[in-house]
Design a protein around this motif. Structure first.
Motif, mmCIF file in Angstrom:
data_model
loop_
_atom_site.group_PDB
_atom_site.id
_atom_site.type_symbol
_atom_site.label_atom_id
_atom_site.label_comp_id
_atom_site.label_asym_id
_atom_site.label_seq_id
_atom_site.Cartn_x
_atom_site.Cartn_y
_atom_site.Cartn_z
ATOM 1 N N ASP A 22 0.883 -1.174 0.000
ATOM 2 C CA ASP A 22 0.000 0.000 0.000
ATOM 3 C C ASP A 22 0.911 1.211 0.000
ATOM 4 O O ASP A 22 1.586 1.482 1.001
ATOM 5 C CB ASP A 22 -0.897 -0.011 1.234
ATOM 6 C CG ASP A 22 -1.903 1.131 1.249
ATOM 7 O OD1 ASP A 22 -1.660 2.163 0.594
ATOM 8 O OD2 ASP A 22 -2.930 0.996 1.926
ATOM 9 N N GLY A 44 -12.234 -2.555 0.704
ATOM 10 C CA GLY A 44 -10.829 -2.512 0.299
ATOM 11 C C GLY A 44 -9.851 -2.434 1.449
ATOM 12 O O GLY A 44 -8.655 -2.444 1.235
ATOM 13 N N ASN A 58 -5.912 0.932 1.009
ATOM 14 C CA ASN A 58 -6.051 0.662 -0.414
ATOM 15 C C ASN A 58 -4.808 -0.015 -0.965
ATOM 16 O O ASN A 58 -4.095 0.573 -1.783
ATOM 17 C CB ASN A 58 -6.309 1.961 -1.178
ATOM 18 C CG ASN A 58 -7.645 2.566 -0.836
ATOM 19 O OD1 ASN A 58 -8.677 1.989 -1.108
ATOM 20 N ND2 ASN A 58 -7.632 3.736 -0.216
#
Length: 72
Positions: A22, A44, A58
């Motif tokens: 991420d 997510g 995310n």
């Protein structure tokens, strides 16, 4: 060695140990990369069992953990 997979829909959601990336999170001093048993919790977000609990908002990539070295 496995390659990074950009399809997060293919990442295991059962606690199988994986690496995730991420780019917006710093995991224990490593920019964007965390390892552990991750679970997709909602929208997510991924919760993991690293040194401290981690939530990746995310993640963009994942990969299986590499095989450990052979004992000789």
């Amino acid at each position: 060695m496995a390659e990074w997979n950009s399809n997060m829909d293919e990442a295991p959601r059962d606690g199988t140990p994986i690496l995730i990336y991420d780019p917006h999170v710093n995991f224990d001093g490593f920019a964007g990369i965390a390892c552990g048993r991750f679970y997709n919790v909602a929208n997510g977000c991924w919760w993991g069992t690293c040194a401290s609990s981690v939530v990746a908002q995310n993640p963009t990539h994942w990969m299986p953990l590499p095989q450990p070295p052979e004992d000789k």
